[in-house]
Design a protein around this motif. Structure first.
Motif, mmCIF file in Angstrom:
data_model
loop_
_atom_site.group_PDB
_atom_site.id
_atom_site.type_symbol
_atom_site.label_atom_id
_atom_site.label_comp_id
_atom_site.label_asym_id
_atom_site.label_seq_id
_atom_site.Cartn_x
_atom_site.Cartn_y
_atom_site.Cartn_z
ATOM 1 N N LEU A 171 0.713 -1.219 0.126
ATOM 2 C CA LEU A 171 -0.008 -0.049 -0.067
ATOM 3 C C LEU A 171 0.834 1.282 -0.091
ATOM 4 C CD1 LEU A 171 -2.823 -0.928 2.612
ATOM 5 C CD2 LEU A 171 -2.973 -1.159 0.073
ATOM 6 N N ALA A 172 0.251 2.354 -0.191
ATOM 7 C CA ALA A 172 1.058 3.813 -0.306
ATOM 8 C C ALA A 172 1.188 3.949 1.211
ATOM 9 C CB ALA A 172 0.156 4.795 -0.873
ATOM 10 N N LEU A 232 -4.416 0.357 6.310
ATOM 11 C CA LEU A 232 -4.969 -1.106 6.506
ATOM 12 C C LEU A 232 -5.435 -1.535 5.392
ATOM 13 C CD1 LEU A 232 -5.873 -1.156 10.360
ATOM 14 C CD2 LEU A 232 -3.615 -1.514 9.099
ATOM 15 N N LEU A 233 -5.506 -2.744 4.925
ATOM 16 C CA LEU A 233 -6.252 -3.399 3.939
ATOM 17 C C LEU A 233 -7.315 -4.218 4.649
ATOM 18 C CD1 LEU A 233 -6.202 -4.028 0.864
ATOM 19 C CD2 LEU A 233 -4.837 -5.976 1.212
ATOM 20 N N ALA A 266 -5.782 5.476 1.162
ATOM 21 C CA ALA A 266 -6.886 5.244 1.945
ATOM 22 C C ALA A 266 -8.321 5.423 1.042
ATOM 23 C CB ALA A 266 -6.789 5.912 3.228
ATOM 24 N N GLY A 267 -9.202 4.943 1.282
ATOM 25 C CA GLY A 267 -10.517 5.127 0.633
ATOM 26 C C GLY A 267 -10.632 4.364 -0.621
ATOM 27 N N VAL A 322 -9.159 -0.179 1.188
ATOM 28 C CA VAL A 322 -7.929 0.332 2.061
ATOM 29 C C VAL A 322 -8.515 1.288 3.057
ATOM 30 C CG1 VAL A 322 -5.897 1.756 1.823
ATOM 31 C CG2 VAL A 322 -6.468 0.227 0.060
ATOM 32 N N VAL A 323 -8.203 1.218 4.268
ATOM 33 C CA VAL A 323 -8.824 1.946 5.391
ATOM 34 C C VAL A 323 -7.644 2.750 5.943
ATOM 35 C CG1 VAL A 323 -10.081 1.801 7.658
ATOM 36 C CG2 VAL A 323 -10.491 -0.031 5.942
#
Length: 207
Positions: free
Chosen positions: A111-112, A117-118, A147-148, A175-176
């Motif tokens: 993730l970036a 969190l995924l 995220a989002g 993605v949270v």
């Protein structure tokens, strides 16, 4: 999709006692359903079956008294403590026949940056596929997602001959944003510190 060949023996004894005797012989009781036929009760070598089931939705060519039958696992029961196979339900299939199965969803990449969190909303994607060409898994790239971001069922490429058995806009991965929360103990200490002067003032007033 790989095809695994296993030998199976017909079972004529049923019930818990018969199943326990089968397992003591390092075999697994199983039942074959499908095509409107009466269920077939068989037993298979426990180790060979366990190795075959390491592949999700594996296509198994059962040799039953010299006659071959194609099946896929539909329900697998394991001992909750030791994990060994207790019972397996198979679905009989034919080449060219379509079946609905759940294919595991795997991810690759990072993730970036930011500690996000995924969330796996669906660990497996329901699809309809030809019985002898069921995908083993779908691998989805999450590289650089922020995220989002949401990956939906319709975003995942399917092999030729397969189709979704779920709505295209169904969320699969999301993605949270990471949330910084103070530990409970620190929060309690802060609350106690804030209340201390009031308690002291109250005690002084009473005195």
């Amino acid at each position: 999709m790989a095809e695994v060949k296993l030998s199976a023996e017909r079972r004529t004894d049923f019930g818990k006692g018969a199943a326990r005797r089968t397992r003591r012989e390092n075999k697994v009781p199983a039942v074959i359903y499908g095509h409107g036929a009466d269920p077939k009760h068989v037993s298979l070598d426990g180790h060979a079956l366990m190795m075959a089931l390491k592949t999700p939705n594996v296509l198994i060519n059962l040799d039953i008294a010299g006659k071959g039958e194609l099946v896929i696992p539909k329900a697998v029961q394991r001992d909750p403590l030791r994990g060994f196979l207790v019972h397996v339900d198979f679905l009989a299939v034919k080449k060219g026949e379509k079946v609905t199965v759940e294919v595991p969803v795997l991810t690759e990449g990072e993730l970036a940056p930011g500690g996000n969190l995924l969330e796996h909303i669906l660990n497996a994607l329901p699809v309809e596929a030809e019985a002898t060409h069921i995908p083993e898994a779908f691998t989805v790239s999450i590289e650089g997602l922020e995220a989002g971001h949401t990956i939906r069922a319709g975003d995942i490429p399917l092999p030729r001959g397969s189709s979704l058995a779920v709505e295209e806009d169904a969320a699969v991965l999301q993605v949270v944003a990471a949330q910084a929360e103070a530990p409970a103990e620190e929060a309690e200490e802060e609350a106690g510190a804030e209340g201390a002067p009031e308690e002291k003032s109250a005690q002084s007033a009473e005195g």
